[in-house]
Structures are given as structure tokens and as C-alpha cells.
Design a protein around this motif. Structure first.
Motif, PDB file in Angstrom:
ATOM      1  N   THR A  33     -10.492  -1.844  14.264  1.00  0.00           N
ATOM      2  CA  THR A  33      -9.511  -2.907  14.539  1.00  0.00           C
ATOM      3  C   THR A  33      -9.228  -3.739  13.290  1.00  0.00           C
ATOM      4  O   THR A  33      -8.070  -3.960  12.913  1.00  0.00           O
ATOM      5  CB  THR A  33     -10.021  -3.817  15.670  1.00  0.00           C
ATOM      6  N   VAL A  34     -10.293  -4.199  12.645  1.00  0.00           N
ATOM      7  CA  VAL A  34     -10.127  -5.062  11.468  1.00  0.00           C
ATOM      8  C   VAL A  34      -9.474  -4.291  10.324  1.00  0.00           C
ATOM      9  O   VAL A  34      -8.571  -4.811   9.644  1.00  0.00           O
ATOM     10  CB  VAL A  34     -11.491  -5.647  11.033  1.00  0.00           C
ATOM     11  N   SER A  35      -9.912  -3.049  10.083  1.00  0.00           N
ATOM     12  CA  SER A  35      -9.355  -2.276   8.974  1.00  0.00           C
ATOM     13  C   SER A  35      -7.877  -1.952   9.206  1.00  0.00           C
ATOM     14  O   SER A  35      -7.080  -1.986   8.265  1.00  0.00           O
ATOM     15  CB  SER A  35     -10.153  -0.993   8.773  1.00  0.00           C
ATOM     16  N   SER A  36      -7.499  -1.638  10.449  1.00  0.00           N
ATOM     17  CA  SER A  36      -6.087  -1.371  10.744  1.00  0.00           C
ATOM     18  C   SER A  36      -5.228  -2.595  10.463  1.00  0.00           C
ATOM     19  O   SER A  36      -4.132  -2.495   9.896  1.00  0.00           O
ATOM     20  CB  SER A  36      -5.926  -0.947  12.203  1.00  0.00           C
ATOM     21  N   LEU A  37      -5.756  -3.766  10.830  1.00  0.00           N
ATOM     22  CA  LEU A  37      -5.023  -5.009  10.562  1.00  0.00           C
ATOM     23  C   LEU A  37      -4.902  -5.264   9.067  1.00  0.00           C
ATOM     24  O   LEU A  37      -3.825  -5.613   8.562  1.00  0.00           O
ATOM     25  CB  LEU A  37      -5.722  -6.178  11.260  1.00  0.00           C
ATOM     26  N   LEU A  38      -5.999  -5.081   8.331  1.00  0.00           N
ATOM     27  CA  LEU A  38      -5.978  -5.335   6.885  1.00  0.00           C
ATOM     28  C   LEU A  38      -5.060  -4.350   6.168  1.00  0.00           C
ATOM     29  O   LEU A  38      -4.340  -4.727   5.238  1.00  0.00           O
ATOM     30  CB  LEU A  38      -7.402  -5.235   6.324  1.00  0.00           C
ATOM     31  N   ILE A  39      -5.074  -3.090   6.575  1.00  0.00           N
ATOM     32  CA  ILE A  39      -4.204  -2.089   5.945  1.00  0.00           C
ATOM     33  C   ILE A  39      -2.742  -2.415   6.204  1.00  0.00           C
ATOM     34  O   ILE A  39      -1.886  -2.282   5.314  1.00  0.00           O
ATOM     35  CB  ILE A  39      -4.560  -0.683   6.459  1.00  0.00           C
ATOM     36  N   PHE A  40      -2.437  -2.860   7.418  1.00  0.00           N
ATOM     37  CA  PHE A  40      -1.055  -3.233   7.731  1.00  0.00           C
ATOM     38  C   PHE A  40      -0.595  -4.406   6.869  1.00  0.00           C
ATOM     39  O   PHE A  40       0.507  -4.385   6.302  1.00  0.00           O
ATOM     40  CB  PHE A  40      -0.953  -3.599   9.217  1.00  0.00           C
ATOM     41  N   VAL A  41      -1.438  -5.427   6.750  1.00  0.00           N
ATOM     42  CA  VAL A  41      -1.091  -6.595   5.929  1.00  0.00           C
ATOM     43  C   VAL A  41      -0.956  -6.194   4.464  1.00  0.00           C
ATOM     44  O   VAL A  41      -0.015  -6.604   3.771  1.00  0.00           O
ATOM     45  CB  VAL A  41      -2.152  -7.707   6.106  1.00  0.00           C
ATOM     46  N   PHE A  42      -1.889  -5.372   3.978  1.00  0.00           N
ATOM     47  CA  PHE A  42      -1.863  -4.941   2.578  1.00  0.00           C
ATOM     48  C   PHE A  42      -0.591  -4.149   2.277  1.00  0.00           C
ATOM     49  O   PHE A  42       0.064  -4.356   1.252  1.00  0.00           O
ATOM     50  CB  PHE A  42      -3.101  -4.097   2.286  1.00  0.00           C
ATOM     51  N   SER A  43      -0.247  -3.216   3.163  1.00  0.00           N
ATOM     52  CA  SER A  43       0.945  -2.391   2.959  1.00  0.00           C
ATOM     53  C   SER A  43       2.220  -3.220   3.020  1.00  0.00           C
ATOM     54  O   SER A  43       3.214  -2.893   2.365  1.00  0.00           O
ATOM     55  CB  SER A  43       0.995  -1.280   4.005  1.00  0.00           C
ATOM     56  N   TYR A  44       2.190  -4.293   3.800  1.00  0.00           N
ATOM     57  CA  TYR A  44       3.374  -5.148   3.921  1.00  0.00           C
ATOM     58  C   TYR A  44       3.558  -6.021   2.687  1.00  0.00           C
ATOM     59  O   TYR A  44       4.680  -6.293   2.262  1.00  0.00           O
ATOM     60  CB  TYR A  44       3.244  -6.023   5.171  1.00  0.00           C
ATOM     61  N   ILE A  45       2.446  -6.458   2.106  1.00  0.00           N
ATOM     62  CA  ILE A  45       2.516  -7.387   0.964  1.00  0.00           C
ATOM     63  C   ILE A  45       2.728  -6.638  -0.354  1.00  0.00           C
ATOM     64  O   ILE A  45       3.539  -7.039  -1.186  1.00  0.00           O
ATOM     65  CB  ILE A  45       1.231  -8.246   0.899  1.00  0.00           C
ATOM     66  N   ILE A  46       2.006  -5.537  -0.552  1.00  0.00           N
ATOM     67  CA  ILE A  46       2.001  -4.833  -1.837  1.00  0.00           C
ATOM     68  C   ILE A  46       2.720  -3.497  -1.695  1.00  0.00           C
ATOM     69  O   ILE A  46       2.416  -2.710  -0.800  1.00  0.00           O
ATOM     70  CB  ILE A  46       0.559  -4.614  -2.328  1.00  0.00           C
ATOM     71  N   GLU A  47       3.651  -3.251  -2.618  1.00  0.00           N
ATOM     72  CA  GLU A  47       4.382  -1.975  -2.616  1.00  0.00           C
ATOM     73  C   GLU A  47       3.582  -0.925  -3.372  1.00  0.00           C
ATOM     74  O   GLU A  47       3.119  -1.157  -4.491  1.00  0.00           O
ATOM     75  CB  GLU A  47       5.740  -2.157  -3.292  1.00  0.00           C
ATOM     76  N   THR A  48       3.377   0.217  -2.748  1.00  0.00           N
ATOM     77  CA  THR A  48       2.653   1.318  -3.371  1.00  0.00           C
ATOM     78  C   THR A  48       3.512   2.577  -3.323  1.00  0.00           C
ATOM     79  O   THR A  48       4.271   2.792  -2.380  1.00  0.00           O
ATOM     80  CB  THR A  48       1.326   1.591  -2.651  1.00  0.00           C
ATOM     81  N   VAL A  49       3.373   3.408  -4.352  1.00  0.00           N
ATOM     82  CA  VAL A  49       4.115   4.657  -4.397  1.00  0.00           C
ATOM     83  C   VAL A  49       3.465   5.689  -3.480  1.00  0.00           C
ATOM     84  O   VAL A  49       4.114   6.318  -2.665  1.00  0.00           O
ATOM     85  CB  VAL A  49       4.190   5.190  -5.845  1.00  0.00           C
ATOM     86  N   VAL A  50       2.138   5.865  -3.634  1.00  0.00           N
ATOM     87  CA  VAL A  50       1.386   6.721  -2.725  1.00  0.00           C
ATOM     88  C   VAL A  50       0.950   5.857  -1.543  1.00  0.00           C
ATOM     89  O   VAL A  50       0.256   4.864  -1.720  1.00  0.00           O
ATOM     90  CB  VAL A  50       0.153   7.322  -3.430  1.00  0.00           C
ATOM     91  N   PRO A  51       1.366   6.176  -0.314  1.00  0.00           N
ATOM     92  CA  PRO A  51       1.122   5.284   0.821  1.00  0.00           C
ATOM     93  C   PRO A  51      -0.356   5.104   1.136  1.00  0.00           C
ATOM     94  O   PRO A  51      -1.154   6.032   1.037  1.00  0.00           O
ATOM     95  CB  PRO A  51       1.856   5.977   1.982  1.00  0.00           C
ATOM     96  N   ILE A  52      -0.720   3.872   1.519  1.00  0.00           N
ATOM     97  CA  ILE A  52      -2.072   3.535   1.949  1.00  0.00           C
ATOM     98  C   ILE A  52      -2.097   3.599   3.470  1.00  0.00           C
ATOM     99  O   ILE A  52      -1.390   2.849   4.144  1.00  0.00           O
ATOM    100  CB  ILE A  52      -2.480   2.130   1.479  1.00  0.00           C
ATOM    101  N   GLN A  53      -2.882   4.497   4.022  1.00  0.00           N
ATOM    102  CA  GLN A  53      -2.939   4.629   5.467  1.00  0.00           C
ATOM    103  C   GLN A  53      -4.299   5.183   5.879  1.00  0.00           C
ATOM    104  O   GLN A  53      -4.979   5.838   5.093  1.00  0.00           O
ATOM    105  CB  GLN A  53      -1.826   5.547   5.972  1.00  0.00           C
ATOM    106  N   LEU A  54      -4.675   4.873   7.119  1.00  0.00           N
ATOM    107  CA  LEU A  54      -5.945   5.322   7.663  1.00  0.00           C
ATOM    108  C   LEU A  54      -5.708   6.562   8.511  1.00  0.00           C
ATOM    109  O   LEU A  54      -5.130   6.485   9.597  1.00  0.00           O
ATOM    110  CB  LEU A  54      -6.595   4.216   8.506  1.00  0.00           C
ATOM    111  N   ARG A  55      -6.117   7.705   7.998  1.00  0.00           N
ATOM    112  CA  ARG A  55      -5.958   8.956   8.731  1.00  0.00           C
ATOM    113  C   ARG A  55      -7.119   9.129   9.710  1.00  0.00           C
ATOM    114  O   ARG A  55      -8.275   8.869   9.373  1.00  0.00           O
ATOM    115  CB  ARG A  55      -5.918  10.137   7.767  1.00  0.00           C
TER     116      ARG A  55
END
Length: 739
Positions: free
Chosen positions: A298-320
Motif C-alpha cells: 500500500t505505502v509503496s504504491s502510493l509513494l511510486i504514484f507520487v514520485f511518478s507524478y512529481i518527477i519526469e522519467t524516461v524509463v517508467p518507474i512502476q511496481l511489477r
């Protein structure tokens, strides 16, 4: 029915030891969260590579591989998300670059129209040029020619433009940061009005018609990390985290199960089997696993969503989910291993009662002599009675000390490199500054000596060589020199070479004798074109070459002309003057040259840049992490020994003596770990660099040891703070007497 009773006891046991339960759950949740986040953030390695590329070369996303006029580029109609606009009106950043030439050392000379920041061109001081005689220049270019790093000075810079040797005379109005591919920015465009365009789109947008205008995408994320590489990195990282997590959790559960031996003894006394006790531990482990994984997900999904929204990355950050399955396996194995091994020991002791520990036996049988025992001996007894916890703590001290010494050692290396860099720009002997010329075109096979006459007023020595490349089956194995007075002086040869004899460098012999060529045998002879030559001497050098007599050389090479010229200078200023004079005299680019000083400066700058830009985040994180874990484990263990400390107090030991027991215990752990770290650190340095290096000088040696020792002492002091709070109470308060 029995299972219901056992399950109820399981829950009651967790409630009874509420503090241990909470600490275990928090620790396991943190470990699970770290495993999940680090697994999800592995693509950051690829994004970091992309970020490093953009810092060094620019943030542009597209570039044209052909040249167009500036007017045509501004009228270029680009399409972004279906919206077509002219380049000059589009919501993009772009740069139009016109190349004037290349500095003879390295880097391009460019006129830049548009946004310079996307080309990683930033001012360090001064301003950008606006006139034809003005330039902004990188400091390394000034260093390579021996100029001061001051503004508004007039400099002469040799360069190659329009395939000709030229000299530019400019005023420096700005100093550039050491980034980007442009070494010099000029203020006015050359006569040629053709430009190359670089475009930086926003928020990861793509140009729909990039191929129409010959625009190439700079970054292909698939080239940085594919699925196979990603999976390998995930497995490697999860394995490391599994080992670290087991070490942390195992040390905690050992102390926690010490409090449950009495409970297990009671259960064994009323008829519970070992299997039933293991069932209790299994249910508790299962509850910890499920709770920690749910919270971590739960916490990691929330943090990844916030991180992806704030910081632009070329290679996507996601939890598989496939990667999270690995985290589930890690947490399950970690928890079961860390819980069942201490539980097995506790169940074994519970069969004969919980008062089988060495501490109780000691107090029961020898309490009358306790006041005669030294604190050092008591600390040692406590240490050896908990061998597993001792090994864990020694390992933590070892890692923390090793990381501290590595950080200090790297800093010493950087300071040494900076000192060497300063010495490179000072006056040198003739053996340290040289230019080596050789033919660079297929139609030029030798050097015309008069072409280099411009160097004579500035050179300290000029040496001319007959030389050919030694090749076999299109493979290069070194150079062959013709023996003469210049070769004798260059390689410091004492004896003369007779026909049929050769002298080789150690590198030449290493390369050729390690191959399976038929022209080399193991008898100290070399066979070329059917002729055998005896090796009479070896020169300790890392460059591959062979020297033979003039009579033998004329069978393979041109002895009438020179193929290589090496020019020595007294200092860098004489070299620059000679180079300017040579370029002014010879506009045709017939020869290539190697600048020994610039090569050394370039390597030095690369090493300094690599070491100074990379803050040791990993080493600092490991050092602080292991230090915090050590403090936490030792403090937790001391709090668990409150009753033992109360017994010490009731038996008449003073507070100072009790404190010394734990000081000695911690000191022995720290000493073993620190000594092992020192041995490993300096043994590694010795194997890589030998004894004759800066790390073994007395000042630098102690500079690596003392701060590390102070850091370990601070860990010991912080971990012993619970002793102060415990000793503030009397023995009866600390001694928890059970009914």
C-alpha cells in the motif's frame, strides 16, 4: 480443538509481549517496504544514465543529421500531438549550431543560435560572446595551452577548420562549465550559413513528423535497459536485501525469544509437543508476513504514484507484480528463517526448564564470589554466551568501519589528483612535455622534416625515428624502430645492436609470446619473413615495440625518410608557441600528433570529474544504516537484560562496575570488527596499488584510521545510553520477580 487453543495462545502471546511484537512488525514492514521500493526503483539506474548523458551533452530530445539554413529551420513545421506549428512558434526549446572547427586538443568551436542550456552550455563566469573577436571557453582548453583562467585576455588557439590548420586570436569574455560538446563558443557565425538543429520537447512529448525532416531521437530507453537486464538486476538486488534482512531480523528475534523461554517451558510442562510449539511460531510468522506485505504494498504504491507524478522519467518507474512476487518470497523466507532458528533453540531449552542459561547458573552457583570477578571477565562471559548476536554485531562494525575508511580514502585520492593537476601546469623537464608527429593520410607515408622547422626556436630537443607497424594477418602487435642515436637516447639503450639482434619492450614480448603465432618461439628469438632475430635485452615499458639494427630494418621499412618525430619542450608555454608557429606555417593537415601533456591533463580531469561529481551516497547509506542497526540491536539487548543488571545491583556491584561490563563487551565487539575492517581495507589497497602509494604515508594512514575509530566510539557511546536510564533505578525495581 487443540488448534483453536494454540491459535488463541498465539494471539495472547503476541499481546503479552506487545513491545516485541510491535518492534518485530515495524522492522519487518520497513524491510518489506525497502525491498519493494528498491525493486520498483531499479529503472532509476537507466534514468540516471540518461540524466548523466543530458548533463554532459544536453537535454535535447531530437537533432538533425543534416545542415539547413537558419531561415529554413525557423520555417520548419513540426507536429506535436497533432498540433502543427513552425519551429520558432512551437512550445519547444531549440538550438541551431554552426561549427567553425575543432580545437587541436579536443572539443568543437561553435556559433550557437537559440537556447544554449539544452546543449549543456553554461557560464561559469563572465558572459557569452557577441562579437567576432570574442569567445567563451572551457578552462581545460586554457590549461592545455598554458593560459591563465582570467577574463579579457587575448589568446591564440590553434584549431582545425575547413580541413585546414588555423589559428584563432580571440578575447576571452566568458568561462564555460566543463559540460557539453562545445569547447569554445564564438560570437559571430562563420561565412557558411548552414546549421544543425537540436530540439528539446516538453513533458516527454514526441514529434509526429520527425522522420520527415530527418530528426533523430536522441534517447532510446530500450537501449538503456531491457526486460532481461531488468530481471537480472532485480534478482541480484533482492538477494542482497535478503541477506541483509536476515541479519537484521535474526539478531532481533534471538533477543525476543529469550523472554519466551519460560512460556515455552510451561507449555511443555502441560504436555505441548515441539510440533505444536512450532505451529505457534508459524502462525505468528504468518501474521507478520501478511501484515508487513499488505502495508508495504500500500505505502509503496502510493509513494511510486507520487514520485511518478512529481518527477519526469524516461524509463517508467512502476511496481511489477512479477517482481513483487520476489519480495513476497524474500519476506517469507526471511521471517521463517529468522523465527524458526531462535524458536528451535528456545523449544530445546524449554524441555529441561528455562533456567538453563549460563547467566543464571553463574549467579546461582558463584554469586558469593561475584564481587571478586572483574568487569572485563563478566563482559566476556556475556559476549561468548550469545555467539550468534556477537557475530552479527562484529559484522555490522566491520561494514561501518570499512565504508568510513573507503570514503576517507576516496577523498584522499581526489585531493592527490588535484595536487597532481596543479603540478602539470608548472614548468617541466623535457621528458614530461612532448609532441609526437606521424603521417595521418594514406597518401602521406613519411614526414617532411622542413615542415617541422617552425618548432626549432621553441623546442628543447627534436628526435627523428624510422619506424613501421609490426602486423601479422591484419593484427597489430607493436612498432619496430630502426636503431640510431635518437632511438638510443629515447629508450636509454646502453649497448649497440648488431645485425640479427633485437631489443623488445616487456609489453611487446607479453603480447606476442602469449599468442599462438608461428613466428614466435620460446627460445628468446623472433622470426620475421623467414629471418630469425635474437632477443638480447628487454625494456620495462607498457608500450609494445621492438628495436633492430639499421641493416635489418631496411629489409622491412623506409630508411631514407622519417616516419615519426618527437619534439620535447622545457615548459608548456614553449610548446604552445611552437604549436602556433607550426600551424601558421603549415595549413595543410598532413600529420597527426599526440600531446603527452594534454593526454595527462585529460586523464586527470576525467578522474577528478568522476570522483568529485559522484557523492558516495551508497557508502554513506551503508555506513549510517549499519551504525543505526548496531545501536538499535545493542540498546535493545541491554534493555532485555534489565533483570540481569538488577541482579548485579542486588549482589552489591557499583554502578560504575556494571557500566564497565557493557563497555568492555561493546569494546571487544568493536575491536574485532574494526581490526578486520582495517586489515581488509589496507590489504585491498596493497594488492591494487602496492606499498608505494599515498594511502600508506603516515599522515594519510592515520587520517583513514582515526576518524573511523572515532565513528565506532560514537556508536558504542550511543548504544550504551540505556545503561544510564536502567542504573537510575535500584535493583528491586529492575529485578522483575515472577510468581
Amino acid at each position: 480443538m487443540k488448534n483453536n487453543i494454540l491459535f488463541r495462545f498465539t494471539l495472547e502471546d503476541l499481546k503479552t509481549h506487545r513491545k516485541d511484537t510491535l518492534i518485530a512488525l515495524i522492522t519487518l514492514t520497513i524491510i518489506a517496504l525497502i525491498c519493494t521500493l528498491m525493486t520498483a526503483f531499479i529503472p532509476l539506474f537507466a534514468n540516471q544514465s540518461i540524466a548523466d548523458f543530458r548533463i554532459q551533452h544536453g537535454t535535447y530530445d531530437y537533432y538533425s543529421y543534416h545542415l539547413e539554413s537558419l531561415e529554413k529551420l525557423n520555417q520548419m513545421k513540426i507536429s506535436i500531438n497533432g498540433k502543427v506549428q513552425k519551429l520558432k512558434d512551437a512550445d519547444v526549446l531549440y538550438s541551431c549550431i554552426q561549427n567553425k572547427g575543432y580545437v587541436v586538443t579536443d572539443g568543437s568551436i561553435d556559433y550557437i543560435y537559440g537556447n544554449k542550456s539544452i546543449m549543456a552550455i553554461e557560464l561559469k563566469s563572465g558572459r557569452m560572446p557577441i562579437n567576432d573577436h570574442e569567445i567563451a571557453i572551457q578552462e581545460t582548453v586554457l590549461e592545455s595551452f598554458g593560459y591563465d583562467k582570467t577574463l579579457h585576455q587575448i589568446v591564440q588557439i590553434p584549431y582545425i577548420g575547413d580541413e585546414k590548420n588555423q589559428v584563432g586570436e580571440w578575447e576571452i569574455v566568458g568561462l564555460l562549465e566543463q559540460t557539453g560538446d562545445t569547447a569554445i563558443v564564438i560570437g559571430e557565425p562563420p561565412s557558411n550559413q548552414n546549421y544543425q538543429v537540436y530540439i528539446d520537447v516538453k513533458d516527454g512529448d514526441k514529434l509526429d513528423n520527425a522522420e520527415k525532416y530527418g530528426l533523430v531521437n536522441t534517447i532510446d530507453k530500450n537501449a538503456y535497459i531491457d526486460m532481461a537486464s531488468l530481471n537480472v538486476l532485480v534478482v541480484m538486488l533482492q538477494f542482497v536485501l535478503f541477506i541483509i534482512g536476515c541479519t537484521i531480523l535474526f539478531g532481533m528475534t534471538i533477543a525476543a525469544f529469550e523472554n519466551r523461554k519460560d512460556d515455552y517451558a510451561l507449555l511443555r510442562g502441560i504436555g505441548a509437543t515441539k510440533r505444536q510449539l512450532y505451529f505457534i511460531v508459524f502462525i505468528q510468522s504468518l501474521l507478520f508476513i501478511v501484515s508487513s506485505l499488505v502495508i508495504a504494498w500500500t505505502v509503496s504504491s502510493l509513494l511510486i504514484f507520487v514520485f511518478s507524478y512529481i518527477i519526469e522519467t524516461v524509463v517508467p518507474i512502476q511496481l511489477r507484480f512479477s517482481h513483487f512476487l520476489g519480495v513476497i518470497v524474500i519476506i517469507c523466507l526471511m521471517t521463517l528463517i529468522s523465527y524458526f532458528m531462535p524458536a528451535r533453540s528456545a523449544c530445546y531449552r524449554a524441555l529441561t526448564g528455562s533456567f538453563q542459561g549460563s547467566e543464571f547458573q553463574y549467579f546461582y552457583y558463584r554469586y558469593k564470589k561475584l564481587h571478586r570477578m572483574r568487569p572485563l571477565y563478566l563482559g566476556w562471559r556475556q559476549l561468548v554466551s550469545h555467539k550468534k548476536q556477537m557475530i552479527v554485531k562484529i559484522f555490522l562494525i566491520f561494514i561501518a568501519s570499512l565504508m568510513m575508511m573507503k570514503i576517507i580514502g576516496d577523498r584522499i585520492s581526489i585531493l592527490n589528483l588535484l595536487s597532481q593537476k596543479e603540478s602539470l601546469n608548472q614548468s617541466h623537464t623535457q621528458e614530461e612535455i612532448s609532441l609526437t608527429y606521424a603521417p595521418s593520410r594514406e597518401d602521406v607515408t613519411f614526414i617532411t622534416t622542413k615542415d617541422l622547422d617552425a618548432y626549432k626556436p621553441y623546442a628543447q630537443d627534436m628526435r627523428y625515428f624510422h619506424v613501421i607497424d609490426y602486423e601479422n594477418d591484419a593484427r597489430y602487435f607493436g612498432e619496430i624502430y630502426c636503431y640510431d642515436e635518437d632511438v638510443k637516447a629515447e629508450f636509454q639503450i646502453q649497448e649497440d645492436i648488431l645485425p640479427g639482434e633485437v631489443i623488445v619492450s616487456e609489453r611487446f614480448k607479453e603480447i606476442n609470446f602469449d599468442t599462438e603465432l608461428e613466428n614466435i618461439n620460446g627460445n628468446g628469438k623472433i622470426v620475421m619473413s623467414g629471418e630469425s632475430y635474437q632477443i638480447v635485452s628487454q625494456i620495462p615499458d607498457d608500450k609494445p615495440y621492438m628495436i633492430m639494427s639499421a641493416k635489418d630494418f631496411q629489409n622491412y621499412g623506409d630508411i631514407e625518410h622519417y616516419q615519426q618525430v618527437k619534439i620535447y619542450f622545457h615548459d608548456i608555454h614553449q610548446k604552445t608557441k611552437g604549436l602556433v608557429a607550426y600551424v601558421q606555417q603549415n595549413s595543410e593537415c598532413k600529420y597527426s600528433w599526440v600531446d603527452s601533456l594534454y593526454t595527462a591533463q585529460l586523464n586527470m580531469n576525467m578522474n577528478i570529474e568522476e570522483n568529485t561529481q559522484n557523492i558516495p551516497f551508497i557508502e554513506i547509506s551503508i555506513m549510517l544504516g549499519t551504525g543505526i542497526i548496531y545501536i538499535y540491536q545493542l540498546s535493545y539487548e541491554i534493555l532485555k537484560q534489565r533483570e540481569t543488571i538488577g541482579t548485579y545491583q542486588l549482589l552489591g556491584m557499583r554502578k560504575f562496575e556494571i557500566s564497565r561490563i557493557y563497555v568492555y563487551k561493546s569494546g571487544m565487539i568493536a575491536l574485532i570488527g574494526f581490526v578486520c575492517a582495517v586489515y581488509y581495507h589496507f590489504a585491498d589497497i596493497y594488492l591494487n596499488y602496492g606499498l608505494n602509494n599515498i594511502y600508506f604515508t603516515p599522515t594519510h594512514f592515520w587520517l583513514q584510521l582515526l576518524p573511523s575509530l572515532l565513528f565506532i566510539l560514537s556508536l558504542i557511546v550511543l548504544s550504551l545510553l540505556p545503561i544510564y536510564s536502567i542504573l537510575r533505578k535500584d535493583g528491586l525495581e529492575n529485578k522483575n520477580i515472577r510468581e
